[in-house]
Scaffold this active site. Structure first.
Site, PDB file in Angstrom:
ATOM      1  N   HIS A  29       0.853  -1.198   0.000  1.00 46.09           N
ATOM      2  CA  HIS A  29       0.000   0.000   0.000  1.00 46.09           C
ATOM      3  C   HIS A  29       0.880   1.237   0.000  1.00 46.09           C
ATOM      4  CE1 HIS A  29      -3.904   2.059   0.697  1.00 46.09           C
ATOM      5  NE2 HIS A  29      -3.104   3.006   1.169  1.00 46.09           N
ATOM      6  N   CYS A  30       1.017   1.849  -1.169  1.00 44.41           N
ATOM      7  CA  CYS A  30       1.745   3.099  -1.305  1.00 44.41           C
ATOM      8  C   CYS A  30       1.137   3.882  -2.453  1.00 44.41           C
ATOM      9  CB  CYS A  30       3.240   2.853  -1.515  1.00 44.41           C
ATOM     10  SG  CYS A  30       3.634   1.675  -2.826  1.00 44.41           S
ATOM     11  N   HIS A  31       1.550   5.121  -2.618  1.00 47.33           N
ATOM     12  CA  HIS A  31       0.943   6.009  -3.599  1.00 47.33           C
ATOM     13  C   HIS A  31       2.017   6.757  -4.376  1.00 47.33           C
ATOM     14  CE1 HIS A  31      -2.825   5.567  -1.278  1.00 47.33           C
ATOM     15  NE2 HIS A  31      -2.111   5.869  -0.202  1.00 47.33           N
ATOM     16  N   THR A  75      -6.814   9.767  -3.901  1.00 50.02           N
ATOM     17  CA  THR A  75      -8.003  10.555  -4.214  1.00 50.02           C
ATOM     18  C   THR A  75      -7.657  11.895  -4.844  1.00 50.02           C
ATOM     19  OG1 THR A  75      -8.086  11.444  -1.960  1.00 50.02           O
ATOM     20  CG2 THR A  75      -9.375   9.462  -2.411  1.00 50.02           C
ATOM     21  N   ARG A 122     -10.391   0.606  -6.255  1.00 49.86           N
ATOM     22  CA  ARG A 122     -10.587   1.088  -4.892  1.00 49.86           C
ATOM     23  C   ARG A 122     -11.855   1.914  -4.777  1.00 49.86           C
ATOM     24  NH1 ARG A 122      -7.124   5.515  -1.398  1.00 49.86           N
ATOM     25  NH2 ARG A 122      -7.057   4.387   0.584  1.00 49.86           N
ATOM     26  N   ARG A 128     -14.962  12.474   4.790  1.00 55.29           N
ATOM     27  CA  ARG A 128     -14.184  13.717   4.778  1.00 55.29           C
ATOM     28  C   ARG A 128     -13.284  13.817   3.552  1.00 55.29           C
ATOM     29  NH1 ARG A 128      -9.324  11.787   6.562  1.00 55.29           N
ATOM     30  NH2 ARG A 128      -9.475   9.837   7.726  1.00 55.29           N
ATOM     31  N   ASP A 248       2.041   3.069   3.226  1.00 61.15           N
ATOM     32  CA  ASP A 248       1.163   4.199   2.932  1.00 61.15           C
ATOM     33  C   ASP A 248       1.955   5.446   2.523  1.00 61.15           C
ATOM     34  OD1 ASP A 248      -1.391   5.340   2.533  1.00 61.15           O
ATOM     35  OD2 ASP A 248      -1.338   6.306   4.499  1.00 61.15           O
ATOM     36  N   ASN A 253      -2.446  13.384   4.005  1.00 64.88           N
ATOM     37  CA  ASN A 253      -3.373  13.938   5.003  1.00 64.88           C
ATOM     38  C   ASN A 253      -2.979  13.656   6.448  1.00 64.88           C
ATOM     39  OD1 ASN A 253      -5.529  15.256   3.388  1.00 64.88           O
ATOM     40  ND2 ASN A 253      -5.752  13.194   2.553  1.00 64.88           N
TER      41      ASN A 253
END
Length: 295
Positions: A29-31, A75, A122, A128, A248, A253
Site C-alpha cells: 500500500h503506497c501512492h 483521491t 478502490r 471527509r 502508505d 493527510n
C-alpha cells in the site's frame, strides 16, 4: 501547484529499519502524487499534496528492503490513473496497481490498465475525503472489473461498516480493507466495534485486511505505536492468509506528525511475531493476490 499550507511532506531521511524484510517482500500500500506538472491533480480533489513521484517511491522501496510495490490510486488524482499507471510501467514488473474508476470508463481503458499491472479497484467511503455513492453504483463497477480477475479495495472508518454491511458482504470478488477498517484504538480489541470487524472477516472468507497505518490510528504515537499493535496482531493471528502490509507512503493527510518509514517497518515483528506469519504477510499473500497466475 502549491500544496495545502498544512500539508506535511514525507520524511526526507527515514531511518534504516532494524527489521530486515524477507526476500520477495511487498509494500502492498503506497501512492504516487504527480508530479503535478506532468500528471495534474483532479479539480474535485479535497487536498493538494506535495509532489511525490515514482523515483522517490522506488528509492524508498529499495532503502527499506522491499522488492515489490502495490501502488494505490490516491483521491487527489480522482479517476485519472495516469500517474499510477506510469509508475507501474516504469517498475519493470515489480509493481502492481489499484485504480479508481467511474462508470464511463471504457473497456479499452480497463484492458490498458490490466496490461500495465492494475489488479484491483478502490472504493473510498471516508466522507471527509469523498462523497460516497449509493450501493448500486459500486455493484455496477464490480461487474465491469470482475471478468478481469480484479479485486476490490474498500476504505472506510469503523462507524461506516454497519452502514455498508450489505454491500460489502455481497461483493463476488476478493475484498481488501484498508488499514484495519480504521478502528478507534482507545476502545478495547474485544469490544463491540472492533468485534464487528473481526466478525466481518470471519464470516466472509473473501475479505482481506491491510494491517497498515499505525501512524493514522495511534493515540500514543511514534516510534512504537504500541496502542495499535494489539488490533493488527489480532487480525494477523486469526487470518494469516488474508493480511497485507504497506507503508502508505507518502502518507497523505497526516496532521499529527510525519512518520519515519523505518519505524513503521520495525512495527512488523510486533504484529506478526512468528517468521511464518511475516512471510505470509509480506511475501506469500501479496504474491498470491497480485502476481500469481498473471503476467
Amino acid at each position: 501547484m502549491t500544496p495545502d499550507l498544512d500539508w506535511l511532506t514525507y520524511h526526507p531521511n527515514p531511518s534504516k529499519p532494524v527489521y530486515i524484510p524477507p526476500p520477495g517482500a511487498v509494500d502492498a500500500h503506497c501512492h504516487v502524487f504527480g508530479p503535478g506538472g506532468v500528471f495534474p491533480y483532479a479539480p474535485e480533489r479535497r487536498y493538494t499534496p506535495v509532489d511525490a513521484g515514482k523515483d522517490a517511491l522506488f528509492a524508498l522501496r529499495d532503502f527499506l528492503g522491499f522488492e515489490r510495490s502495490v501502488i494505490v490510486q490516491a483521491t487527489c488524482h480522482g479517476a485519472d490513473n495516469s500517474a499510477m499507471v506510469d509508475a507501474l510501467r516504469a517498475a519493470g514488473g515489480r509493481a502492481r496497481g489499484v485504480a479508481t474508476i467511474r462508470p464511463d470508463v471504457s473497456d479499452a481503458e480497463l484492458a490498458d490498465m490490466d496490461d500495465a499491472g492494475v489488479r484491483g479497484v478502490r472504493f473510498n467511503f471516508v466522507k471527509r475525503l469523498v462523497d460516497p455513492e449509493p450501493d448500486a453504483y459500486y455493484r455496477e463497477l464490480v461487474d465491469r472489473v470482475a471478468p478481469l480477475g480484479w479485486h476490490v479495495v474498500i476504505y472506510f472508518e469503523a462507524a461506516d461498516l454497519a452502514e455498508r454491511w450489505d454491500l460489502f458482504t455481497s461483493l463476488p470478488v476478493p475484498v481488501v480493507v484498508d488499514h484495519l477498517g480504521r478502528p478507534d484504538v482507545t476502545k478495547p480489541v474485544d469490544g463491540a466495534e472492533f468485534g464487528l470487524f473481526l466478525r466481518f472477516m470471519a464470516e466472509n472468507p473473501n475479505v482481506w485486511s491491510k494491517v497498515s497505518c499505525p501512524e493514522r490510528l495511534s493515540r500514543q504515537g511514534p516510534p512504537h505505536y504500541a496502542d495499535v499493535r494489539p488490533f493488527a496482531r489480532a487480525v494477523v493471528e486469526r487470518h494469516p492468509d488474508r493480511v497485507l502490509w504497506g507503508t502508505d507512503w507518502p502518507h497523505p493527510n497526516m496532521k499529527s506528525h510525519m512518520p519515519d518509514d523505518g519505524h513503521l517497518v520495525d512495527v512488523i515483528p510486533h504484529i506478526a511475531p512468528a517468521e511464518e506469519l511475516r512471510r505470509a504477510l509480506l511475501v506469500g499473500n501479496p504474491a498470491r493476490l497480485y502476481w500469481e497466475g498473471q503476467s
